[in-house]
Design a protein around this motif. Structure first.
Motif, short mmCIF file in Angstrom:
data_model
loop_
_atom_site.label_atom_id
_atom_site.label_comp_id
_atom_site.label_asym_id
_atom_site.label_seq_id
_atom_site.Cartn_x
_atom_site.Cartn_y
_atom_site.Cartn_z
N GLY A 28 25.65 15.80 13.07
CA GLY A 28 24.71 15.58 11.97
C GLY A 28 24.81 16.68 10.92
O GLY A 28 24.79 16.41 9.71
N VAL A 29 24.92 17.92 11.38
CA VAL A 29 25.08 19.05 10.45
C VAL A 29 26.41 18.94 9.72
O VAL A 29 26.47 19.13 8.49
CB VAL A 29 24.97 20.39 11.21
N VAL A 30 27.48 18.63 10.44
CA VAL A 30 28.80 18.51 9.81
C VAL A 30 28.79 17.41 8.74
O VAL A 30 29.26 17.60 7.62
CB VAL A 30 29.89 18.25 10.86
N LEU A 31 28.23 16.25 9.08
CA LEU A 31 28.17 15.16 8.10
C LEU A 31 27.27 15.51 6.92
O LEU A 31 27.55 15.12 5.78
CB LEU A 31 27.69 13.88 8.77
N GLY A 32 26.20 16.26 7.17
CA GLY A 32 25.33 16.70 6.08
C GLY A 32 26.05 17.64 5.13
O GLY A 32 25.91 17.53 3.91
N VAL A 33 26.85 18.55 5.67
CA VAL A 33 27.61 19.47 4.83
C VAL A 33 28.67 18.70 4.03
O VAL A 33 28.85 18.94 2.83
CB VAL A 33 28.25 20.59 5.68
N VAL A 34 29.33 17.75 4.68
CA VAL A 34 30.33 16.94 3.97
C VAL A 34 29.66 16.14 2.85
O VAL A 34 30.17 16.07 1.72
CB VAL A 34 31.07 16.00 4.95
N GLY A 38 29.27 11.60 -5.66
CA GLY A 38 28.21 10.89 -4.97
C GLY A 38 27.11 10.39 -5.86
O GLY A 38 26.12 9.85 -5.39
N ASN A 39 27.26 10.53 -7.17
CA ASN A 39 26.20 10.06 -8.05
C ASN A 39 26.51 8.67 -8.56
O ASN A 39 27.66 8.24 -8.59
CB ASN A 39 25.95 11.04 -9.20
N ALA A 40 25.51 7.96 -8.97
CA ALA A 40 25.69 6.58 -9.44
C ALA A 40 25.50 6.47 -10.94
O ALA A 40 25.12 5.44 -11.44
CB ALA A 40 24.71 5.67 -8.71
N TYR A 93 30.35 16.48 -1.14
CA TYR A 93 30.73 15.27 -1.87
C TYR A 93 29.85 15.07 -3.10
O TYR A 93 30.35 14.80 -4.20
CB TYR A 93 30.61 14.07 -0.93
N VAL A 94 28.56 15.25 -2.93
CA VAL A 94 27.63 15.07 -4.06
C VAL A 94 27.79 16.21 -5.06
O VAL A 94 27.72 15.99 -6.27
CB VAL A 94 26.18 14.96 -3.54
N ARG A 95 28.00 17.43 -4.58
CA ARG A 95 28.16 18.59 -5.47
C ARG A 95 29.40 18.43 -6.37
O ARG A 95 29.40 18.89 -7.49
CB ARG A 95 28.29 19.88 -4.67
N VAL A 107 19.09 14.16 -4.85
CA VAL A 107 19.94 13.89 -3.69
C VAL A 107 20.34 15.18 -3.00
O VAL A 107 20.41 15.23 -1.76
CB VAL A 107 21.18 13.07 -4.12
N ASN A 108 20.60 16.24 -3.74
CA ASN A 108 20.97 17.52 -3.12
C ASN A 108 19.85 18.00 -2.21
O ASN A 108 20.10 18.45 -1.09
CB ASN A 108 21.27 18.57 -4.19
N HIS A 109 18.62 17.92 -2.69
CA HIS A 109 17.47 18.35 -1.90
C HIS A 109 17.33 17.46 -0.66
O HIS A 109 17.04 17.96 0.44
CB HIS A 109 16.20 18.30 -2.75
#
Length: 83
Positions: A62-68, A78-80, A72-74, A23-25
């Motif tokens: 799009g960049v701002v949401l990608g960074v957020v 954001g993991n399941a 979040y995942v870091r 997901v990070n990639h």
């Protein structure tokens, strides 16, 4: 085909396994594509003139949401794995 045929005859009991995705990639690749779109929009003046002044804001968000999403995942939210 008979009137009372059983639908379970066609049901495959084997369920597919979930696909493993980094997901990070994925998030970083998408964010990079938004950055490329922003650079192209800013490099070609005709793309953000004549009533299209809002177009560069689309990749900015799009960049701002990608960074957020990446933050979040870091942080592990954001993991399941716990689902």
């Amino acid at each position: 085909m008979s009137q009372g045929s059983n639908i379970d005859e066609w049901h495959d009991p084997v369920r597919p396994q979930p696909v493993k995705v980094d997901v990070n990639h994925l998030i970083l690749t998408g964010t990079l594509l938004w950055v490329v779109a922003l650079v192209v929009l800013l490099a070609v003046p005709s793309l953000h003139q004549d009533g299209r002044g809002w177009w560069p804001w689309v990749p900015v968000f799009g960049v701002v949401l990608g960074v957020v999403a990446w933050l979040y995942v870091r942080r592990g939210r954001g993991n399941a794995t716990a689902a």
